[in-house]
Enzyme design. Structure first.
Site, mmCIF file in Angstrom:
data_model
loop_
_atom_site.group_PDB
_atom_site.id
_atom_site.type_symbol
_atom_site.label_atom_id
_atom_site.label_comp_id
_atom_site.label_asym_id
_atom_site.label_seq_id
_atom_site.Cartn_x
_atom_site.Cartn_y
_atom_site.Cartn_z
ATOM 1 N N LYS A 119 -10.217 41.794 21.750
ATOM 2 C CA LYS A 119 -8.945 42.534 21.722
ATOM 3 C C LYS A 119 -9.120 43.988 21.269
ATOM 4 C CE LYS A 119 -5.388 39.029 21.551
ATOM 5 N NZ LYS A 119 -6.117 37.729 21.478
ATOM 6 N N GLU A 135 4.094 43.774 19.225
ATOM 7 C CA GLU A 135 4.485 42.481 18.670
ATOM 8 C C GLU A 135 3.216 41.657 18.516
ATOM 9 O OE1 GLU A 135 4.846 43.234 21.886
ATOM 10 O OE2 GLU A 135 3.373 41.768 22.615
ATOM 11 N N SER A 185 -14.860 34.964 24.327
ATOM 12 C CA SER A 185 -13.927 36.034 23.963
ATOM 13 C C SER A 185 -13.809 36.285 22.467
ATOM 14 C CB SER A 185 -12.551 35.739 24.561
ATOM 15 O OG SER A 185 -12.106 34.453 24.186
#
Ligand SMILES: *Cc1c(COP(=O)(O)O)cnc(C)c1O
Length: 406
Positions: A102, A124, A389
């Site tokens: 991320k 958010e 990931s």
């Protein structure tokens, strides 16, 4: 390479179109007051991705702060256990700073905010992973950071709430409705409508209105570029198959983008949760239908009245009723095949990878590992590259409490 009449030599120039469409998917279905703000972001992004200064700065950050390039590991003992001769490999996004892919797009988005002269980033978060990555990027660049989070999630995700606060972010509690991710999205969008002069909205995946699916893909493409080069250097060849888990779809688009024009079979893995009934899974591409939510047209899971259906997965990062529009496009085209993995299979893979390779994967990534193992069992030879990931430290307490030590 031409595949079902789409020429992948020129794919990135054509998709998305200037108004943000991948075929019929994508676009920007947003209130008119936000149109100008999105146009401003699009224009800034199109400028910076051709700017030598911006590219050099992002490369330096990736190297010196994020710890890139992340390696590819040959999963030797796992390959032996599978026993078909197929070799499994993992692209180690778990070794990225903050433990997942991320940060690749959060650093890009925050650098863009700086370039645009904004003072603040807004987003958010559900489980808090995107909030932590964005708070990290904001601290690095000296930006203010407001993270909107449902009151229910704030209670459930105390460690991530603490991380965000330590990093200097403001966590804004949202108490409307069910007080979870959907309400947090609405509240963050409302805030952005009020504050877009000073702030930019930072989406956590290849979802949302144009230009976010294009921009987040661009910032994540470093994963695919590195992986292709590293894999060829390691083995002299391309992998035969590529596997990544798909929530919104950013880690998958990152690695897929490096191989779309290659003779490589590509698989996206969706969470089947507890089973195929609506409400028990979040496999939107496998079981959903076309629809608009959160500002974009894609394939989504709908309730009886057409609104986003409640979804479930053991992996909170995959728990989203739609997927990015580019995945819907690649799905219809057949260039990427989408399969599913259940909670139970993901938990087994979580333990298998930990025990055989010394890598504790995130529960999201465990879905890709489980699918990679299934695939390697069905193939006769070749190599499978899995995008790992993120790391699983964040999931340990939950796995042990719910499933015990296996
Ligand atoms: C958030 C998250 C995902 C899901 O997001 P995508 O946009 O689908 O990549 C997958 N893996 C990890 C480790 C995550 O934190």
């Amino acid at each position: 390479m031409i595949f079902n009449e789409v020429d992948f030599d020129t794919y990135f120039k054509k998709y998305p179109s200037t108004d943000g469409f991948f075929g019929k998917y994508g676009g920007a279905f947003i209130p008119s007051e936000l149109k100008a703000a999105m146009d401003e972001i699009t224009k800034a992004y199109n400028t910076i991705c051709k700017s030598r200064k911006f590219i050099d700065e992002l490369r330096r950050i990736r190297r010196e702060f994020q710890g890139r390039p992340t390696p590819i590991s040959h999963l030797q003992r796992l390959s032996e256990k599978v026993g078909t001769g197929v070799q499994l490999y993992a692209k180690r996004e778990d070794l990225n700073h903050t433990g997942a892919h991320k940060l690749n797009h959060c650093m890009g988005e925050a650098l863009l905010a700086k370039y645009m002269g904004k003072k603040k980033v807004i987003a958010e978060t559900g489980a808090g992973q995107h909030g932590v990555a964005l708070a990290t990027a904001a601290a690095y660049f000296g930006l203010e950071c407001d993270i909107y989070m449902g009151a229910v999630d704030i209670k459930k995700q105390a460690p991530n709430v603490a991380r965000m606060k330590v990093l200097g972010a403001r966590v804004v509690e949202v108490t409307d409705g069910l007080a979870t991710l959907k309400e947090a999205v609405d509240a963050a969008f409302d805030a952005y409508c009020r504050e877009y002069g000073d702030a930019i909205y930072c989406i956590g995946s290849v979802v949302g209105p144009h230009p976010f699916p294009m921009m987040v893909r661009g910032f994540q493409s470093v994963v695919g570029i590195e992986a292709r080069e590293q894999f060829v250097q390691m083995t002299g060849e391309l992998p035969d198959a590529l596997v990544a888990c798909v929530g919104g779809g950013s880690n998958a688009m990152g690695i897929f983008s490096g191989f779309l024009n290659d003779p490589v079979d590509i698989y996206g893995v969706e969470p089947l949760g507890r089973g195929v009934s609506l409400g028990d899974h979040a496999a939107s591409l496998s079981y959903g239908s076309e629809g608009v939510m959160h500002g974009f047209n894609s394939i989504m899971l709908k309730d009886g009245d057409g609104s986003p259906a409640p979804v479930y997965s053991v992996a909170s990062g995959l728990d989203y009723p739609s997927s990015g529009p580019e995945h819907a496009f690649l799905h219809d085209l057949g260039r990427v095949k989408y399969g599913t993995v259940s909670d139970g299979e993901a938990i087994d893979a979580f333990y298998t990878l930990s025990r055989l390779e010394g890598i504790i994967p995130a529960l999201e990534s465990s879905h890709a590992v489980a699918f990679g193992i299934k695939l390697a069992r069905e193939m006769e030879k070749g190599a499978v590259l899995i995008n790992l990931s993120g790391r699983g430290d964040k999931d340990l307490d939950y796995v042990i409490e719910r499933y015990g030590i296996k």
